[in-house]
Design an enzyme around this catalytic site. Structure first.
Site, PDB file in Angstrom:
ATOM      1  N   PRO A  88       0.850  -1.192   0.000  1.00 50.82           N
ATOM      2  CA  PRO A  88       0.000   0.000   0.000  1.00 50.82           C
ATOM      3  C   PRO A  88       0.886   1.242   0.000  1.00 50.82           C
ATOM      4  O   PRO A  88       1.775   1.370   0.840  1.00 50.82           O
ATOM      5  CB  PRO A  88      -0.771  -0.123   1.323  1.00 50.82           C
ATOM      6  N   MET A  89       0.669   2.146  -0.949  1.00 47.69           N
ATOM      7  CA  MET A  89       1.438   3.390  -0.988  1.00 47.69           C
ATOM      8  C   MET A  89       0.453   4.535  -1.195  1.00 47.69           C
ATOM      9  O   MET A  89      -0.149   4.667  -2.267  1.00 47.69           O
ATOM     10  CB  MET A  89       2.488   3.369  -2.097  1.00 47.69           C
ATOM     11  N   GLU A  90       0.268   5.315  -0.160  1.00 45.03           N
ATOM     12  CA  GLU A  90      -0.741   6.362  -0.158  1.00 45.03           C
ATOM     13  C   GLU A  90      -0.522   7.349  -1.303  1.00 45.03           C
ATOM     14  O   GLU A  90       0.560   7.881  -1.494  1.00 45.03           O
ATOM     15  CB  GLU A  90      -0.702   7.113   1.188  1.00 45.03           C
ATOM     16  N   GLN A 108      -6.836  -1.796   3.743  1.00 48.32           N
ATOM     17  CA  GLN A 108      -6.041  -1.392   4.906  1.00 48.32           C
ATOM     18  C   GLN A 108      -6.763  -0.278   5.658  1.00 48.32           C
ATOM     19  O   GLN A 108      -7.275   0.663   5.048  1.00 48.32           O
ATOM     20  CB  GLN A 108      -4.659  -0.905   4.487  1.00 48.32           C
ATOM     21  N   CYS A 117       2.736   4.049   8.546  1.00 51.32           N
ATOM     22  CA  CYS A 117       2.774   5.281   7.757  1.00 51.32           C
ATOM     23  C   CYS A 117       3.631   6.343   8.448  1.00 51.32           C
ATOM     24  O   CYS A 117       3.381   6.701   9.605  1.00 51.32           O
ATOM     25  CB  CYS A 117       1.367   5.826   7.541  1.00 51.32           C
ATOM     26  N   HIS A 122       8.284  -3.279   7.593  1.00 56.75           N
ATOM     27  CA  HIS A 122       9.151  -2.398   6.808  1.00 56.75           C
ATOM     28  C   HIS A 122      10.411  -2.180   7.645  1.00 56.75           C
ATOM     29  O   HIS A 122      10.332  -1.680   8.771  1.00 56.75           O
ATOM     30  CB  HIS A 122       8.470  -1.065   6.507  1.00 56.75           C
ATOM     31  N   GLY A 130      10.992  -3.496   2.137  1.00 57.48           N
ATOM     32  CA  GLY A 130      11.941  -2.387   2.198  1.00 57.48           C
ATOM     33  C   GLY A 130      13.170  -2.566   1.351  1.00 57.48           C
ATOM     34  O   GLY A 130      13.887  -3.560   1.488  1.00 57.48           O
ATOM     35  N   GLY A 183       7.211  -2.301  -2.840  1.00 53.52           N
ATOM     36  CA  GLY A 183       6.577  -0.987  -2.860  1.00 53.52           C
ATOM     37  C   GLY A 183       7.155  -0.119  -3.956  1.00 53.52           C
ATOM     38  O   GLY A 183       6.826  -0.279  -5.133  1.00 53.52           O
TER      39      GLY A 183
END
Length: 312
Positions: A11-13, A72, A102, A172, A204, A227
């Site tokens: 998930p990457m905002e 999420q 986050c 991460h 990561g 990611g």
């Protein structure tokens, strides 16, 4: 181990939305996607909020390629996270993921994301509440960093999540303070893996196949999450599995052009210029040509203006 057992798309905002999930899972290599976070405060959110972050819920929680998608949630109140987790499952999410990683300042200031890594008991309470609310046949997972300012609570936090009922934990391998600066401390994931009795996923600083193999060796994890590397090399999932070689720049340009044909929320084309520029910011980490292309199109404002440069 010469390849991972499973690969999850991170998930990457503001980056990995339904469109990006669709494109990357069509290229293949992913077993699961996790959505950008749904922010939970003090209410049961309406269906439209979940559909906005996860339009795949309208088709059984799957991308067009058939890859399962997990919603999420991010928040601080156990009871409201539990209620919204139930709603996500009812709408078709394949399990629920809880965000404790986050690093964004605005999120942390409102007591969400990585800042909760300062409060081990809160992690336990949230996980326990969500696990008890969600049907037992559905996975409740968590994504965490190694800590907020330091790694002193890394093992305790992982234990708290596992004891609260987490079905798996994605780590991460950096603290919030370390942000995204290399290196990633994969050996710390191994320390976590040894103190919990649930599966651990390593995340990561995986940009190439060799990075993935090094991560697997140092973390002891057969499962990984990709990611930023997946955005920098669109077929990284397949490359890591040993199924493909990295995409050529002409192939990437074709993909960038195809991006313009998608319709998001009924606004065809309006979405494209800013997002293609954003994507080029990641692509230039693997493709030098991406930076030159970005400089060429950065002042252009419509898809019609940009597309000829991709065809050139």
């Amino acid at each position: 181990m010469t390849k991972p057992k499973s690969i999850t798309l991170a998930p990457m905002e503001g980056v990995v939305d339904a469109l990006m999930r669709d494109m990357l899972t069509k290229i293949g290599g992913y077993d699961l996607c996790v959505t950008e976070f749904v922010r939970v405060v003090d209410q049961r959110l309406p269906r439209r909020v979940f559909y906005r972050q996860c339009s795949e819920l309208k088709q059984g929680g799957l991308t067009d390629a058939g890859t399962p998608v997990r919603v999420q949630l991010l928040g601080q109140y156990p009871e409201w996270l539990a209620e919204n987790a139930v709603r996500a499952i009812e709408l078709g999410s394949h399990g629920v993921d809880l965000n404790f990683g986050c690093p964004a300042k605005t999120v942390n200031k409102s007591k969400g994301g990585a800042v909760l890594l300062k409060e081990t008991e809160t992690l336990y309470q949230i996980m326990q509440a969500v696990r008890q609310a969600v049907p037992s046949n559905q996975v409740v997972s968590a994504k965490m960093r190694l800590g907020f300012e330091d790694k002193s609570l890394a093992l305790d936090n992982a234990r708290a999540l596992a004891e609260g009922g987490a079905g798996l934990i994605t780590v991460h391998a950096r603290t919030k303070t370390e942000g995204y600066k290399p290196p990633a401390y994969w050996d710390w994931i191994d320390k976590i893996r040894q103190v919990v009795d649930v599966p651990v996923i390593a995340n990561g600083e995986i940009w190439q196949r060799q990075d993935a193999l090094n991560c697997i060796a140092q973390s002891g994890c057969g499962d990984i999450m990709l990611g930023r590397g997946a955005l920098a090399m669109p077929n990284l999932g397949q490359v890591v599995r040993g199924h493909q070689t990295p995409m050529s720049w002409p192939e990437v340009k074709e993909l960038l052009a195809s991006y313009s044909g998608y319709e998001i929320y009924g606004d065809k084309g309006k979405y494209y210029p800013n997002r293609v520029k954003q994507w080029l910011g990641y692509l230039k980490l693997q493709y030098p040509e991406a930076e030159a292309l970005f400089k060429t199109i950065r002042v252009l404002k419509t898809a019609e203006d940009i597309l000829p440069h991709l065809a050139a």
